[in-house]
Design an enzyme around this catalytic site. Structure first.
Site, PDB file in Angstrom:
ATOM      1  N   GLU A 280     -34.350  33.443 -27.885  1.00 15.87           N
ATOM      2  CA  GLU A 280     -34.802  34.417 -27.078  1.00 15.87           C
ATOM      3  C   GLU A 280     -36.266  34.296 -26.782  1.00 15.87           C
ATOM      4  O   GLU A 280     -36.986  34.575 -26.016  1.00 15.87           O
ATOM      5  CB  GLU A 280     -34.354  35.708 -27.431  1.00 15.87           C
ATOM      6  CG  GLU A 280     -34.430  36.824 -26.626  1.00 15.87           C
ATOM      7  CD  GLU A 280     -33.698  38.044 -27.016  1.00 15.87           C
ATOM      8  OE1 GLU A 280     -32.583  38.304 -26.521  1.00 15.87           O
ATOM      9  OE2 GLU A 280     -34.128  39.042 -27.716  1.00 15.87           O
TER      10      GLU A 280
ATOM     11  N   SER B 180     -31.978  38.611 -20.985  1.00 13.88           N
ATOM     12  CA  SER B 180     -31.768  37.138 -21.648  1.00 13.88           C
ATOM     13  C   SER B 180     -30.307  36.501 -21.306  1.00 13.88           C
ATOM     14  O   SER B 180     -29.589  37.445 -21.619  1.00 13.88           O
ATOM     15  CB  SER B 180     -32.092  37.532 -22.873  1.00 13.88           C
ATOM     16  OG  SER B 180     -32.049  36.199 -23.825  1.00 13.88           O
TER      17      SER B 180
ATOM     18  N   LYS C 169     -18.535  45.753 -30.012  1.00 11.57           N
ATOM     19  CA  LYS C 169     -18.276  44.225 -30.299  1.00 11.57           C
ATOM     20  C   LYS C 169     -16.777  43.946 -30.266  1.00 11.57           C
ATOM     21  O   LYS C 169     -16.608  42.362 -30.129  1.00 11.57           O
ATOM     22  CB  LYS C 169     -18.719  44.084 -31.837  1.00 11.57           C
ATOM     23  CG  LYS C 169     -20.260  44.124 -31.823  1.00 11.57           C
ATOM     24  CD  LYS C 169     -20.874  42.962 -31.535  1.00 11.57           C
ATOM     25  CE  LYS C 169     -22.558  43.336 -31.682  1.00 11.57           C
ATOM     26  NZ  LYS C 169     -23.265  42.324 -30.992  1.00 11.57           N
TER      27      LYS C 169
ATOM     28  N   GLU D 234     -16.625  42.751 -26.771  1.00 12.29           N
ATOM     29  CA  GLU D 234     -17.373  41.575 -26.430  1.00 12.29           C
ATOM     30  C   GLU D 234     -16.528  40.380 -26.952  1.00 12.29           C
ATOM     31  O   GLU D 234     -16.672  39.336 -26.362  1.00 12.29           O
ATOM     32  CB  GLU D 234     -18.601  41.533 -27.261  1.00 12.29           C
ATOM     33  CG  GLU D 234     -19.449  40.299 -27.097  1.00 12.29           C
ATOM     34  CD  GLU D 234     -20.846  40.471 -27.939  1.00 12.29           C
ATOM     35  OE1 GLU D 234     -20.907  40.782 -29.218  1.00 12.29           O
ATOM     36  OE2 GLU D 234     -22.255  40.300 -27.452  1.00 12.29           O
TER      37      GLU D 234
HETATM   38  S1  SF4 Z   1     -23.183  48.984 -28.750  1.00 11.42           S
HETATM   39 FE1  SF4 Z   1     -25.094  47.840 -29.408  1.00 11.42          FE
HETATM   40  S2  SF4 Z   1     -26.530  49.165 -30.242  1.00 11.42           S
HETATM   41 FE2  SF4 Z   1     -24.431  50.007 -30.459  1.00 11.42          FE
HETATM   42  S3  SF4 Z   1     -23.630  49.328 -32.316  1.00 11.42           S
HETATM   43 FE3  SF4 Z   1     -23.058  47.888 -30.932  1.00 11.42          FE
HETATM   44  S4  SF4 Z   1     -24.681  46.267 -30.971  1.00 11.42           S
HETATM   45 FE4  SF4 Z   1     -25.759  48.012 -31.651  1.00 11.42          FE
END
Ligand code: SF4
Ligand code: SF4
Ligand code: SF4
Ligand code: FES
Length: 577
Positions: free
Chosen positions: A283, A323, A362, A365
């Protein structure tokens, strides 16, 4: 707030407070925590549950203390038999409409309704079960499950989603006994613009919102002799998981956590911070390249998947500002399978990568189709901090009295720059520690960038990179991010580099963290994270021996062909509802 003071008494104590203060806040200031349900310290006043009622001399009705302002000469009582009877009746009526499955409820240890019932001395249910409806669960999301049957209609989730996160994915529908919290046309959380941040879970006082648990999937992988199971733990987990075992908020338990995970049975215990150091290398170089080559600025950080989903729904035209670096979780997964698995002679398909994250987003994700650079899903299973705590308890491990363990090498090696990823401003600070040296070729002597630390909603600073001034900003909570994004959209943004974290306080306040997660707790976790940074012998990502080795042995150079394939990604446009 108005500076004019008013004088009044609460439970016989003479008090003075600024006009505009509520009875609830004034009582709190003298150590009286009035029972409540719909009140939340960071949200607008809803004033609907009436659990917080108090007596005000001269007023015939009991008044909700969270929605009533103190007045000159007011005489307030917060604990009389009339008040106790009223509070008890309200909670009994809620219980008459509530499933009785505390044994199996995800929130059985942290439910505010159960606590209230206990504290108010409710030991039997006076009222017949009044429930007329049974609602289906919303199980559409890979991260969050909604059980409307346990909802007490306090609106805390609705308010956190719209006021703190600027999303508004859920709202009340219908009236009277049929009132429910629902998504647009009851399409389910996964089919609307929910970011999967999980802040609504933290705000919910009952078991109506919870993470989609994956604990059994991890036990399954651990008992499969064909699987080589590695675990990675995010920076913010070590500053919070101790709370699951009754330790004080923000206890730093890095060594105990590593030891506990080894005893749970993982083949290797690694650290997402290795991925965070890698993120910084990529980054910081991306930022320098964009500035040198007049690329798109401001550049915005990309490691928070809730923020990325928000961008894709609400500001897709700003995609090029973000990014292209994957998050540390995903960089770790890709490296674990494409590099480490080969190094130790394991087929990527036989490796199971488990993440322990402070985060519900996550889970979303890890399942994105873009996150399969190793040829298979790079991160297989994601657990929240809360789920990891339960797993350690299930294994009968005495966490508090564990000796200090350590991470395995090489993917457990990390720097102080990586640990501060867990706090708002941390990614910015870590990137600046590396960008300074990349740009100037000089050693950065003062490596603490205090100006981007702390819980201020939006922080900005001008950083002198040896004559080149870099204007930076940091936002946490999507409503704050929205302010910076509107500036970019209107072409008035003065910044070169922006950090956005979905959750208030950053990941240390993530939707998967132990409960309660409030302002006081967030500050304590932040202290631990900065303490861990100070404890680390190496505090700049580019000085990590593990990072130097992986570029030498495998990746070649930052932003190179292999890095692009494994460590970078792209974003899509998603619809609005
Ligand atoms: S959404 Fe983003 S800020 Fe919230 S815990 Fe997950 S990675 Fe961290
Ligand atoms: S997960 Fe976040 S975005 Fe989704 S409903 Fe909850 S608060 Fe709103
Ligand atoms: S889901 Fe939870 S936070 Fe939302 S209204 Fe129902 S009880 Fe309140
Ligand atoms: S907490 Fe005051 S009305 Fe609900």
């Amino acid at each position: 707030m108005n500076e004019r003071k008013v004088n009044f008494t609460i439970d016989g104590q003479d008090l003075s407070a600024a006009q505009g203060t509520t009875i609830f806040e004034s009582a709190k200031s003298i150590g009286i925590n009035i029972p409540h349900l719909c009140y939340h310290e960071k949200l607008s006043i809803y004033g609907a549950c009436r659990v917080c009622v108090v007596e005000v001399k001269g007023k015939p009705r009991l008044e909700p203390s969270c929605a009533t302002l103190v007045e000159e000469g007011m005489v307030v009582k917060t604990n009389t038999s009339r008040i106790r009877r009223a509070r008890k009746m309200i909670v009994e009526l809620l219980l008459a409409n509530h499933p009785e499955d505390c044994f199996t409820c995800d929130r059985s240890q942290t439910c505010e309704l159960r606590d209230l019932a206990y504290n108010l001395g409710i030991r039997d249910l006076r009222f017949q079960k009044a429930r007329k409806y049974h609602y289906d669960l919303d199980e559409t999301s890979p991260a969050i499950i909604r059980d409307p049957n346990k909802c007490i209609l306090c609106s805390r989730c609705i308010r956190v989603c719209s006021e703190i996160q600027a999303v508004g994915a859920i709202d009340f529908v219908n009236r009277g006994g049929k009132t429910q919290v629902l998504t647009f046309f009851n399409k389910g959380l996964n089919n609307v613009d929910c970011t999967t941040c999980g802040q609504c879970i933290l705000a919910c006082p009952t078991g109506a919102l919870r993470e989609r648990t994956a604990v059994d999937d991890v036990w399954g992988a651990l008992s499969d002799p064909k699987k080589f199971v590695v675990v990675q733990t995010a920076p913010a987990v070590r500053a919070a998981i101790g709370e699951e075992f009754g330790m004080p908020a923000g206890s730093l338990v890095t060594g105990k956590m590593a030891e506990a995970l080894r005893r749970v049975g993982f083949d290797k215990v690694f650290d997402t911070q290795f991925g965070a150091d890698l993120t910084i290398i990529e980054e910081a170089n991306e930022l320098v390249e964009r500035i040198k080559n007049k690329g798109t600025i401001p550049m915005i950080t990309s490691c928070s998947p809730g923020w990325i989903k928000y961008l894709e729904h609400f500001f897709p035209d700003l995609k090029k500002h973000v990014s292209t670096c994957k998050s540390p979780q995903q960089m770790f997964g890709a490296i674990a399978k494409a590099y480490y698995a080969k190094k130790i002679g394991v087929e990527p398909k036989d490796m199971c990568v488990v993440s322990i994250m402070p985060c519900t987003a996550k889970k979303f994700e890890a399942q994105r189709p873009e996150m399969r650079s190793s040829g298979t899903q790079d991160v297989d299973i994601v657990l929240t901090t809360r789920e990891a705590g339960r797993m350690i308890k299930e294994a009968g491990i005495d966490f508090v009295n564990l000796p200090e363990g350590d991470f395995d090498k090489p993917l457990g090696i990390s720097t102080g720059a990586a640990v501060i990823f867990g706090a708002t401003g941390g990614v910015m600070e870590a990137a600046l520690r590396t960008a300074y040296e990349v740009v100037t070729g000089k050693t950065l002597e003062k490596i603490d960038f205090e100006e981007v630390r702390g819980m201020q909603e939006i922080k900005s600073a001008e950083i002198d990179l040896d004559g080149t001034i870099l204007k930076v900003a940091v936002a946490h909570g999507l409503s704050n991010a929205k302010i910076l994004l509107e500036e970019i959209k209107n072409k008035t943004s003065p910044y070169h580099f922006i950090e956005i974290m979905t959750c208030p306080g950053g990941c240390l306040g993530g939707g998967g963290q132990p409960m309660p997660t409030n302002e006081e707790v967030r500050l304590k976790r932040a202290e631990s994270i900065y303490q861990e940074d100070r404890n680390k012998p190496i505090r700049k990502s580019h000085e990590s021996p593990a990072i130097k080795e992986i570029y030498k042995d495998f990746l070649g150079k930052p932003l190179g062909k292999l890095s692009h394939h494994l460590l970078h990604t792209h974003y899509i446009k998603r619809p609005r509802y």
